[in-house]
Structure formats: structure tokens, C-alpha cells
Design a protein around this motif. Sequence first.
Motif, PDB file in Angstrom:
ATOM      1  N   PHE A  13       0.835  -1.201   0.000  1.00 11.25           N
ATOM      2  CA  PHE A  13       0.000   0.000   0.000  1.00 11.25           C
ATOM      3  C   PHE A  13       0.873   1.255   0.000  1.00 11.25           C
ATOM      4  CE2 PHE A  13      -1.551   3.388   2.790  1.00 11.25           C
ATOM      5  CZ  PHE A  13      -2.585   3.884   2.009  1.00 11.25           C
ATOM      6  N   LEU A  14       1.884   1.291   0.869  1.00  8.80           N
ATOM      7  CA  LEU A  14       2.763   2.461   0.940  1.00  8.80           C
ATOM      8  C   LEU A  14       3.568   2.637  -0.339  1.00  8.80           C
ATOM      9  CD1 LEU A  14       3.878   2.096   4.656  1.00  8.80           C
ATOM     10  CD2 LEU A  14       2.366   3.860   3.699  1.00  8.80           C
ATOM     11  N   PHE A  15       3.998   1.529  -0.935  1.00  7.70           N
ATOM     12  CA  PHE A  15       4.672   1.576  -2.238  1.00  7.70           C
ATOM     13  C   PHE A  15       3.768   2.265  -3.261  1.00  7.70           C
ATOM     14  CE2 PHE A  15       4.885  -0.557  -6.385  1.00  7.70           C
ATOM     15  CZ  PHE A  15       6.177  -0.251  -6.777  1.00  7.70           C
ATOM     16  N   LEU A  16       2.513   1.831  -3.337  1.00  8.63           N
ATOM     17  CA  LEU A  16       1.556   2.442  -4.277  1.00  8.63           C
ATOM     18  C   LEU A  16       1.291   3.906  -3.938  1.00  8.63           C
ATOM     19  CD1 LEU A  16      -1.063  -0.432  -4.718  1.00  8.63           C
ATOM     20  CD2 LEU A  16       0.740   0.272  -6.318  1.00  8.63           C
ATOM     21  N   PHE A  17       1.201   4.210  -2.663  1.00 10.24           N
ATOM     22  CA  PHE A  17       0.975   5.581  -2.218  1.00 10.24           C
ATOM     23  C   PHE A  17       2.063   6.517  -2.744  1.00 10.24           C
ATOM     24  CE2 PHE A  17       2.148   8.830   0.934  1.00 10.24           C
ATOM     25  CZ  PHE A  17       0.996   9.600   0.937  1.00 10.24           C
ATOM     26  N   TRP A  18       3.335   6.108  -2.587  1.00  6.74           N
ATOM     27  CA  TRP A  18       4.441   6.971  -3.013  1.00  6.74           C
ATOM     28  C   TRP A  18       4.537   7.050  -4.537  1.00  6.74           C
ATOM     29  CZ3 TRP A  18       5.811  10.493   0.078  1.00  6.74           C
ATOM     30  CH2 TRP A  18       5.802  10.282   1.458  1.00  6.74           C
ATOM     31  N   ILE A  19       4.253   5.959  -5.226  1.00 12.75           N
ATOM     32  CA  ILE A  19       4.222   6.003  -6.694  1.00 12.75           C
ATOM     33  C   ILE A  19       3.131   6.969  -7.156  1.00 12.75           C
ATOM     34  CG2 ILE A  19       3.636   4.657  -8.772  1.00 12.75           C
ATOM     35  CD1 ILE A  19       6.430   4.026  -7.811  1.00 12.75           C
ATOM     36  N   TYR A  20       1.962   6.837  -6.573  1.00 17.53           N
ATOM     37  CA  TYR A  20       0.837   7.712  -6.921  1.00 17.53           C
ATOM     38  C   TYR A  20       1.195   9.178  -6.668  1.00 17.53           C
ATOM     39  CZ  TYR A  20      -3.737   9.935  -6.693  1.00 17.53           C
ATOM     40  OH  TYR A  20      -4.803  10.779  -6.890  1.00 17.53           O
ATOM     41  N   ALA A  21       1.782   9.463  -5.515  1.00 22.58           N
ATOM     42  CA  ALA A  21       2.141  10.844  -5.171  1.00 22.58           C
ATOM     43  C   ALA A  21       3.092  11.439  -6.211  1.00 22.58           C
ATOM     44  CB  ALA A  21       2.764  10.887  -3.780  1.00 22.58           C
ATOM     45  N   ALA A  22       4.056  10.645  -6.660  1.00 25.00           N
ATOM     46  CA  ALA A  22       5.021  11.132  -7.655  1.00 25.00           C
ATOM     47  C   ALA A  22       4.370  11.312  -9.025  1.00 25.00           C
ATOM     48  CB  ALA A  22       6.201  10.165  -7.757  1.00 25.00           C
TER      49      ALA A  22
END
Length: 148
Positions: A13-22
Motif C-alpha cells: 500500500f505504501l509503495f503504491l501511495f508513493w508512486i501515486y504521489a510522484a
Amino acid sequence: MKQKKLLESIVFFLFLFWIYAAVVKLADISLWRFRLKEQPFDDVFAEPLAWGLPVLEFVIAALMISARTVKWGLYMGAALLVVFSVYIGMIQLNFFSHVPCSCAGIVKSFGWTEHLIFNLVILAVTMYAILRINRMQSGPAPSLVQLS
């Protein structure tokens, strides 16, 4: 085993969160750069931040892929969330006369209070993951967490 699966789900989830943010920032880099220039700090920081923050967010996500570096990614993500949260706290305490939100994606419609709560929830999830990994690694049979 259940705890490891939960932890792997949180890291994913956190991996996806940071990808999404970028990706959200880079998807409309000119708008992101414009919004940064409206912030209460010197415009000279807008260009480095426009590219630097998304790159940092990609790096944080990339670190979460490997069992060897997942803790580094979590620590860096937590640090960035703390910086963002302190900045929002300063806004809430009226340190600046006017601060437009440079947010994008799902948080662009949030007010400052909602944005702070959102950041603190993601920070809490990150801290939980760090604590679980530390416990797993200090146990009798160290276990590795990785996205696979």
C-alpha cells in the motif's frame, strides 16, 4: 504468517501511495511548478522541488521493493511525511499569511485539517510497519519482508 502477510500488504500500500504521489505531480508538472511558486518560500526552490519531490517519492517506493532496503524506504517516507505534516501544522498555526494548497490527486479537495489528518494516518501506518519489521528482525528467526 498472518502478521507477515499483513505487513507485506501495508508495505505494498505504501509503495503504491508513493508512486501515486510522484505520478500525480509529474502528470501536470507545469501546474505543480506553478503551485510551488505560490508557496511562502522563495521561488528559487520551486524548480528543484518540482522535480526533486517526485524523484524522492519514486526513490522511497523503489526502496520498498527489496527486503534489504524496505526499512530505508519506510524511514525516508516517514521523514517526508513528518516534514509535510510540520509544514501543514505551521500553516494551521498561521505562520504564513496565505498558503495555497499545492496538492494534487485525491488530497486536492482536502482542507488543511483533513490534509494533516490524512498525512498523520499514513505516518501512523508507516510507523506501524517500521515497528513490525523491527520486531520481526529482532526475533529468534528473522523474517524478511519484500514485495514480490
